[in-house]
Every structure is written in structure tokens, then in C-alpha cells.
Design a protein around this motif. Structure first.
Motif, PDB file in Angstrom:
ATOM      1  N   ASP A  30     -65.695 -41.032 -83.383  1.00  0.00           N
ATOM      2  CA  ASP A  30     -64.626 -41.156 -84.558  1.00  0.00           C
ATOM      3  C   ASP A  30     -64.502 -42.556 -84.449  1.00  0.00           C
ATOM      4  N   VAL A  79     -57.160 -42.774 -84.834  1.00  0.00           N
ATOM      5  CA  VAL A  79     -57.565 -42.449 -83.533  1.00  0.00           C
ATOM      6  C   VAL A  79     -56.365 -42.375 -82.541  1.00  0.00           C
ATOM      7  N   MET A 108     -55.284 -39.273 -82.232  1.00  0.00           N
ATOM      8  CA  MET A 108     -56.387 -38.226 -81.628  1.00  0.00           C
ATOM      9  C   MET A 108     -56.208 -38.482 -80.147  1.00  0.00           C
ATOM     10  N   PRO A 142     -59.307 -36.758 -87.532  1.00  0.00           N
ATOM     11  CA  PRO A 142     -59.468 -36.965 -86.245  1.00  0.00           C
ATOM     12  C   PRO A 142     -58.788 -35.934 -85.357  1.00  0.00           C
ATOM     13  N   ARG A 190     -65.300 -43.733 -88.224  1.00  0.00           N
ATOM     14  CA  ARG A 190     -64.089 -44.275 -88.986  1.00  0.00           C
ATOM     15  C   ARG A 190     -63.947 -45.784 -89.068  1.00  0.00           C
TER      16      ARG A 190
END
Length: 272
Positions: free
Chosen positions: A76, A127, A130, A40, A80
């Protein structure tokens, strides 16, 4: 000793035991943790710099703000979420432990719920860093979207679970020879979900297929919010309705494939 509490026939203590199993497995391997963060982070940096370059040369992207970065983050979450679900399932297949679980008091619905919870945990590990990188490098605060972010996230995670349950059922029935579908199916959805472009870019006949997918509504809603500053609640409700159908269908398909695996003896083998 008091009897364990159940809710609608579902035992939270069994779900909690499975979640702890996957948590200990995840925490016991630093490469697993690093991988959750690495990909990510690499995506947001690569696409973020691309948007920075394009925004300097294109009036549209300058006006669109962080639409590309936002699309990368939302994609994502979708990818994910499904991968986090499926990886936990595959770990049982790789360990040849699935037959043991299915012969235990653990119910299939409890097993699936534990995989859902674990997908949220794995998703958060990847995440959240990210989004922090997006703030630090590109001054894009993903959380400034506000309450619409909840609608975006819920619809994407519901879709990821539906796909995760479906592909897990296929691997369960067909063995590890079908493992590649775990990694590839979501990428097949990617062009039709219109992540980086509006639905109108697609050929007219293909737009009907795109509108049958819940993520399409989410990414259209994200662009409407970031570009036009309008929250499309109607899109979110449509996505939620389709997700409800997909989730119920995926549960039914998984249970049917589980019964088929038991009949054909593939549950204990799990090989190619």
C-alpha cells in the motif's frame, strides 16, 4: 522587501505554495479524505483475517508471523505513494490548469517536488490508520520492525515517485486519453515485485526481470526480517542503487515529454 530565498535555483516558497494548493483542495472534500482511509483499511482487514485463518491451518504462516500483513502494508505504501503523486498531477489536468502553471515562474522540478511532498501527506492519511488497525485487530505492530522500516519505506517511496513521474509525463504528452495508465501500471509491476511470495516462485528467466525492480528487494528483505529475523542490508543497498537510476531516468523522461508537449501544443489542450 528582500528577494525570495532559492536553493540551487529551486524556490522553496513556490513549492510551498503548490503544496498548500493541493492541501486546501484535499481538505475541502470529505469524500477525498474518506477514500484515502477507506481502501487501505479495507485491505488490511480483509488480508488480515485471511492470514489469521491460514496461520491456524498452516505451520509456515504460524512461523512467518505477520509477513502477509506486512506485505499488504508495504504494498500500500508503494501503490498509494504513486497514486498520491499522480492524483495531484491529474487534478491539474482535469482543471485545465497545467498550461497556466508551466507559463508561471514555477519550474518543472519545483512542480515535481511539490507533488512528492503531497504524495507523502496523502500516504500518511491512509497508511497510519491502516497500521493502527493492524495493531488493534491482529496484534501486528508494524513499527516494531524498527530502523529497517526506514530503508523499506524510502526505497518504496522512491520507486513510487519514479513511476509517478513517468506516467505523469505520458499523460502530459498524450492527454487524458492515457489517464488509465496511472491506475494500471503499478498493478503490472505487482506480480514481478514478489509481494506475497519469494522470487524463487517465478520461472527462472522471469527472476532476472524481478531482480531489476527495487520493490522486489524490499519484499524479500521484509520476509527475511519477519521470518528469519535477519536484516539484509545488501538488498536495501541494491534497491537504493536501482532507485537512484530510475529517479534520474524518470526526471529526464518527464522533461523530454514536457518539451514535446510544448512543441505539439498538447500542454494547453490536455484533452483525449
Amino acid at each position: 522587501m528582500s528577494a525570495p530565498v532559492t536553493i540551487g535555483g529551486i524556490a522553496p516558497h513556490r513549492i510551498g505554495a503548490m503544496v498548500r494548493r493541493y492541501w486546501y483542495l484535499l481538505m475541502s472534500s470529505w469524500p477525498r479524505l474518506l477514500e484515502l482511509i477507506y481502501w487501505p483499511a479495507l485491505q488490511i482487514i480483509t488480508w488480515g483475517f485471511l492470514q489469521t485463518y491460514i496461520s491456524q491451518t498452516s505451520g509456515f504462516f504460524a512461523r512467518a508471523g505477520g509477513s502477509l500483513i506486512g506485505a499488504v502494508i508495504l504494498w500500500d505504501i508503494l501503490f498509494r505513494g504513486q497514486l498520491g503523486f499522480s492524483i495531484s498531477f491529474l487534478e491539474e489536468m482535469w482543471a485545465r490548469n497545467l498550461g497556466n502553471l508551466m507559463m508561471s515562474p514555477l519550474k518543472p522540478i519545483e512542480f515535481l517536488i511539490s507533488l512528492m511532498i503531497m504524495s507523502l501527506i496523502r500516504l500518511a492519511i491512509g497508511v497510519i490508520p491502516m497500521t493502527l488497525l493492524a495493531m488493534f485487530f491482529f496484534d501486528f505492530n508494524f513499527y516494531s520492525i524498527g530502523l529497517p522500516l526506514i530503508a523499506f519505506f524510502c526505497n518504496l517511496i522512491f520507486t513510487s515517485w519514479s513511476i509517478g513521474i513517468f506516467v505523469s509525463g505520458l499523460v502530459l504528452r498524450n492527454g487524458l486519453g492515457a489517464e488509465s495508465i496511472v491506475w494500471t501500471l503499478m498493478f503490472g509491476v505487482m506480480p514481478l515485485a514478489c509481494i506475497y511470495y519469494p522470487v524463487t516462485v517465478l520461472p527462472h528467466w522471469l527472476q532476472y526481470v524481478a531482480w531489476a525492480l527495487p520493490p522486489t528487494y524490499v519484499f524479500e528483505g521484509m520476509r527475511s526480517l519477519l521470518i528469519d529475523h535477519v536484516f539484509r542490508a545488501d538488498l536495501m543497498m541494491m534497491a537504493l542503487a536501482i532507485n537512484a537510476v530510475l529517479l534520474m531516468a524518470s526526471f529526464a523522461i518527464f522533461l523530454a515529454l514536457l518539451r514535446s508537449a510544448k512543441r505539439h501544443g498538447s500542454l494547453l489542450q490536455g484533452s483525449e
